[in-house]
Design a protein around this motif. Structure first.
Motif, PDB file in Angstrom:
ATOM      1  N   VAL A  62       0.847  -1.202   0.000  1.00 40.69           N
ATOM      2  CA  VAL A  62       0.000   0.000   0.000  1.00 40.69           C
ATOM      3  C   VAL A  62       0.879   1.247   0.000  1.00 40.69           C
ATOM      4  CG1 VAL A  62      -1.619   1.353   1.397  1.00 40.69           C
ATOM      5  CG2 VAL A  62      -2.020  -1.084   1.030  1.00 40.69           C
ATOM      6  N   MET A  63       1.868   1.275   0.868  1.00 36.27           N
ATOM      7  CA  MET A  63       2.730   2.449   0.939  1.00 36.27           C
ATOM      8  C   MET A  63       3.552   2.620  -0.338  1.00 36.27           C
ATOM      9  SD  MET A  63       1.820   3.945   3.546  1.00 36.27           S
ATOM     10  CE  MET A  63       2.904   5.289   3.169  1.00 36.27           C
ATOM     11  N   ALA A  64       3.999   1.536  -0.936  1.00 32.87           N
ATOM     12  CA  ALA A  64       4.776   1.637  -2.166  1.00 32.87           C
ATOM     13  C   ALA A  64       3.936   2.237  -3.285  1.00 32.87           C
ATOM     14  CB  ALA A  64       5.306   0.255  -2.569  1.00 32.87           C
ATOM     15  N   TYR A  65       2.690   1.790  -3.398  1.00 32.05           N
ATOM     16  CA  TYR A  65       1.824   2.347  -4.439  1.00 32.05           C
ATOM     17  C   TYR A  65       1.501   3.813  -4.180  1.00 32.05           C
ATOM     18  CZ  TYR A  65       1.008  -1.988  -6.952  1.00 32.05           C
ATOM     19  OH  TYR A  65       1.177  -3.099  -7.717  1.00 32.05           O
ATOM     20  N   VAL A  66       1.192   4.158  -2.955  1.00 32.81           N
ATOM     21  CA  VAL A  66       0.859   5.558  -2.636  1.00 32.81           C
ATOM     22  C   VAL A  66       2.058   6.458  -2.901  1.00 32.81           C
ATOM     23  CG1 VAL A  66       0.264   7.135  -0.749  1.00 32.81           C
ATOM     24  CG2 VAL A  66      -0.967   4.979  -1.002  1.00 32.81           C
ATOM     25  N   VAL A  67       3.222   6.066  -2.403  1.00 37.93           N
ATOM     26  CA  VAL A  67       4.428   6.882  -2.598  1.00 37.93           C
ATOM     27  C   VAL A  67       4.798   6.940  -4.076  1.00 37.93           C
ATOM     28  CG1 VAL A  67       6.910   6.957  -2.125  1.00 37.93           C
ATOM     29  CG2 VAL A  67       5.294   6.575  -0.268  1.00 37.93           C
ATOM     30  N   GLY A  68       4.672   5.830  -4.787  1.00 38.41           N
ATOM     31  CA  GLY A  68       4.989   5.816  -6.209  1.00 38.41           C
ATOM     32  C   GLY A  68       4.084   6.734  -7.014  1.00 38.41           C
ATOM     33  N   VAL A  69       2.789   6.701  -6.737  1.00 39.39           N
ATOM     34  CA  VAL A  69       1.846   7.568  -7.457  1.00 39.39           C
ATOM     35  C   VAL A  69       2.113   9.031  -7.129  1.00 39.39           C
ATOM     36  CG1 VAL A  69      -0.586   8.213  -7.627  1.00 39.39           C
ATOM     37  CG2 VAL A  69       0.073   5.811  -7.741  1.00 39.39           C
ATOM     38  N   LEU A  70       2.351   9.330  -5.855  1.00 41.41           N
ATOM     39  CA  LEU A  70       2.648  10.720  -5.491  1.00 41.41           C
ATOM     40  C   LEU A  70       3.917  11.222  -6.173  1.00 41.41           C
ATOM     41  CD1 LEU A  70       1.753  10.946  -1.701  1.00 41.41           C
ATOM     42  CD2 LEU A  70       0.713  12.201  -3.584  1.00 41.41           C
ATOM     43  N   LEU A  71       4.923  10.375  -6.256  1.00 40.92           N
ATOM     44  CA  LEU A  71       6.164  10.787  -6.910  1.00 40.92           C
ATOM     45  C   LEU A  71       5.946  11.039  -8.396  1.00 40.92           C
ATOM     46  CD1 LEU A  71       9.149  11.366  -6.598  1.00 40.92           C
ATOM     47  CD2 LEU A  71       9.591   8.935  -6.985  1.00 40.92           C
ATOM     48  N   ILE A  72       5.138  10.209  -9.052  1.00 37.08           N
ATOM     49  CA  ILE A  72       4.851  10.424 -10.466  1.00 37.08           C
ATOM     50  C   ILE A  72       4.082  11.727 -10.664  1.00 37.08           C
ATOM     51  CG2 ILE A  72       3.506   9.540 -12.421  1.00 37.08           C
ATOM     52  CD1 ILE A  72       4.349   6.720 -11.460  1.00 37.08           C
ATOM     53  N   VAL A  73       3.102  11.985  -9.815  1.00 37.86           N
ATOM     54  CA  VAL A  73       2.347  13.247  -9.905  1.00 37.86           C
ATOM     55  C   VAL A  73       3.284  14.427  -9.667  1.00 37.86           C
ATOM     56  CG1 VAL A  73       0.535  14.628  -8.809  1.00 37.86           C
ATOM     57  CG2 VAL A  73       0.139  12.224  -9.302  1.00 37.86           C
ATOM     58  N   LEU A  74       4.155  14.297  -8.684  1.00 37.13           N
ATOM     59  CA  LEU A  74       5.097  15.381  -8.381  1.00 37.13           C
ATOM     60  C   LEU A  74       6.016  15.671  -9.562  1.00 37.13           C
ATOM     61  CD1 LEU A  74       6.394  17.300  -6.293  1.00 37.13           C
ATOM     62  CD2 LEU A  74       7.823  15.388  -5.591  1.00 37.13           C
ATOM     63  N   ALA A 103      14.525   3.174  -4.306  1.00 39.80           N
ATOM     64  CA  ALA A 103      13.499   3.053  -5.350  1.00 39.80           C
ATOM     65  C   ALA A 103      12.374   4.052  -5.128  1.00 39.80           C
ATOM     66  CB  ALA A 103      12.944   1.636  -5.383  1.00 39.80           C
ATOM     67  N   GLY A 104      12.154   4.466  -3.902  1.00 36.97           N
ATOM     68  CA  GLY A 104      11.100   5.437  -3.612  1.00 36.97           C
ATOM     69  C   GLY A 104      11.444   6.848  -4.023  1.00 36.97           C
ATOM     70  N   THR A 105      12.645   7.045  -4.559  1.00 37.44           N
ATOM     71  CA  THR A 105      13.059   8.381  -4.981  1.00 37.44           C
ATOM     72  C   THR A 105      13.128   8.534  -6.499  1.00 37.44           C
ATOM     73  OG1 THR A 105      15.410   7.810  -4.903  1.00 37.44           O
ATOM     74  CG2 THR A 105      14.427   8.655  -2.878  1.00 37.44           C
ATOM     75  N   VAL A 106      12.879   7.449  -7.232  1.00 34.21           N
ATOM     76  CA  VAL A 106      12.947   7.485  -8.692  1.00 34.21           C
ATOM     77  C   VAL A 106      11.565   7.110  -9.242  1.00 34.21           C
ATOM     78  CG1 VAL A 106      14.090   6.556 -10.737  1.00 34.21           C
ATOM     79  CG2 VAL A 106      15.367   6.774  -8.602  1.00 34.21           C
ATOM     80  N   PRO A 107      10.974   7.974 -10.068  1.00 38.83           N
ATOM     81  CA  PRO A 107       9.643   7.661 -10.592  1.00 38.83           C
ATOM     82  C   PRO A 107       9.607   6.309 -11.299  1.00 38.83           C
ATOM     83  CG  PRO A 107      10.246   9.911 -11.135  1.00 38.83           C
ATOM     84  CD  PRO A 107      11.462   9.268 -10.541  1.00 38.83           C
ATOM     85  N   PHE A 108       8.540   5.571 -11.081  1.00 36.67           N
ATOM     86  CA  PHE A 108       8.251   4.266 -11.670  1.00 36.67           C
ATOM     87  C   PHE A 108       9.088   3.123 -11.100  1.00 36.67           C
ATOM     88  CE2 PHE A 108       7.032   7.366 -14.926  1.00 36.67           C
ATOM     89  CZ  PHE A 108       5.693   7.060 -15.056  1.00 36.67           C
ATOM     90  N   VAL A 109      10.237   3.394 -10.517  1.00 34.51           N
ATOM     91  CA  VAL A 109      11.085   2.322  -9.977  1.00 34.51           C
ATOM     92  C   VAL A 109      10.467   1.747  -8.706  1.00 34.51           C
ATOM     93  CG1 VAL A 109      13.408   1.752  -9.136  1.00 34.51           C
ATOM     94  CG2 VAL A 109      13.123   3.308 -11.050  1.00 34.51           C
ATOM     95  N   ALA A 160      10.379  -2.239  -7.674  1.00 32.53           N
ATOM     96  CA  ALA A 160      10.860  -2.745  -6.385  1.00 32.53           C
ATOM     97  C   ALA A 160       9.741  -3.445  -5.616  1.00 32.53           C
ATOM     98  CB  ALA A 160      11.429  -1.598  -5.553  1.00 32.53           C
ATOM     99  N   GLU A 161       8.546  -2.885  -5.685  1.00 34.97           N
ATOM    100  CA  GLU A 161       7.395  -3.510  -5.006  1.00 34.97           C
ATOM    101  C   GLU A 161       7.106  -4.874  -5.607  1.00 34.97           C
ATOM    102  OE1 GLU A 161       3.482  -4.978  -4.795  1.00 34.97           O
ATOM    103  OE2 GLU A 161       4.166  -3.899  -6.579  1.00 34.97           O
ATOM    104  N   HIS A 162       7.159  -4.977  -6.928  1.00 37.91           N
ATOM    105  CA  HIS A 162       6.910  -6.255  -7.592  1.00 37.91           C
ATOM    106  C   HIS A 162       7.957  -7.289  -7.183  1.00 37.91           C
ATOM    107  CE1 HIS A 162       5.655  -9.092 -10.647  1.00 37.91           C
ATOM    108  NE2 HIS A 162       6.917  -9.178 -11.043  1.00 37.91           N
ATOM    109  N   SER A 163       9.202  -6.880  -7.144  1.00 41.16           N
ATOM    110  CA  SER A 163      10.281  -7.788  -6.765  1.00 41.16           C
ATOM    111  C   SER A 163      10.138  -8.231  -5.312  1.00 41.16           C
ATOM    112  CB  SER A 163      11.623  -7.093  -6.970  1.00 41.16           C
ATOM    113  OG  SER A 163      12.662  -7.860  -6.445  1.00 41.16           O
ATOM    114  N   ALA A 164       9.817  -7.297  -4.442  1.00 46.93           N
ATOM    115  CA  ALA A 164       9.651  -7.629  -3.026  1.00 46.93           C
ATOM    116  C   ALA A 164       8.466  -8.565  -2.820  1.00 46.93           C
ATOM    117  CB  ALA A 164       9.463  -6.353  -2.207  1.00 46.93           C
TER     118      ALA A 164
END
Length: 118
Positions: free
Chosen positions: A10-22, A77-83, A87-91
C-alpha cells in the motif's frame, strides 16, 4: 509476514503515485507555468509518506530476512519515478515465494537439548 507485505505494498503504491504526480505534473507546472501549488502539496505528502514507506520496508525486510543491500535498494526506489513499482513487484515476488515455501515446509518443534552444565 502477510500483513507486513500488505502494509508495504500500500505504501509503495501511494508513494509511487505521489512521486509520479510530483515529477510529471508538479514540476512542469512549477518551472514552465510558475504555479507551485501541486509541488507544495504532493512534495510534502510524498516526503512524509516516504518515511512511512521506509518503516514498512524495514518491518517487512526484518520479517523476510532481507540483506541491508536489498533494503537500501528498496529505499532508493522510492526516490525514482516508476522504480517504486518495480521494487514492489520484486519484493512481493520474494515474500510470496518465502510464504509458499514456509507453507510447504512447516517447522517442526525443535527438540529440547539438555544443557550438560545445568
Amino acid at each position: 509476514m502477510r500483513n507486513a507485505l500488505i502494509r508495504y505494498r500500500v505504501m509503495a503504491y501511494v508513494v509511487g503515485v505521489l512521486l509520479i504526480v510530483l515529477v510529471c505534473v508538479g514540476l512542469p507546472l512549477k518551472y514552465i507555468w510558475h504555479n507551485d501549488s501541486v509541488v507544495n502539496v504532493t512534495g510534502v505528502a510524498h516526503g512524509w509518506l516516504y518515511m512511512i514507506l521506509i518503516i514498512t520496508a524495514i518491518d517487512l525486510g526484518r520479517r523476510a530476512r532481507w540483506s541491508i543491500w536489498r533494503l537500501l535498494a528498496i529505499a532508493l526506489a522510492g526516490t525514482v519515478p516508476f522504480v517504486t513499482f518495480i521494487a514492489e513487484h520484486s519484493a512481493t515476488k520474494d515474500v510470496k515465494a518465502k510464504l509458499a515455501w514456509n507453507a510447504e515446509h512447516p517447522t517442526e518443534p525443535e527438540a529440547v537439548i539438555a544443557d550438560p552444565q545445568a
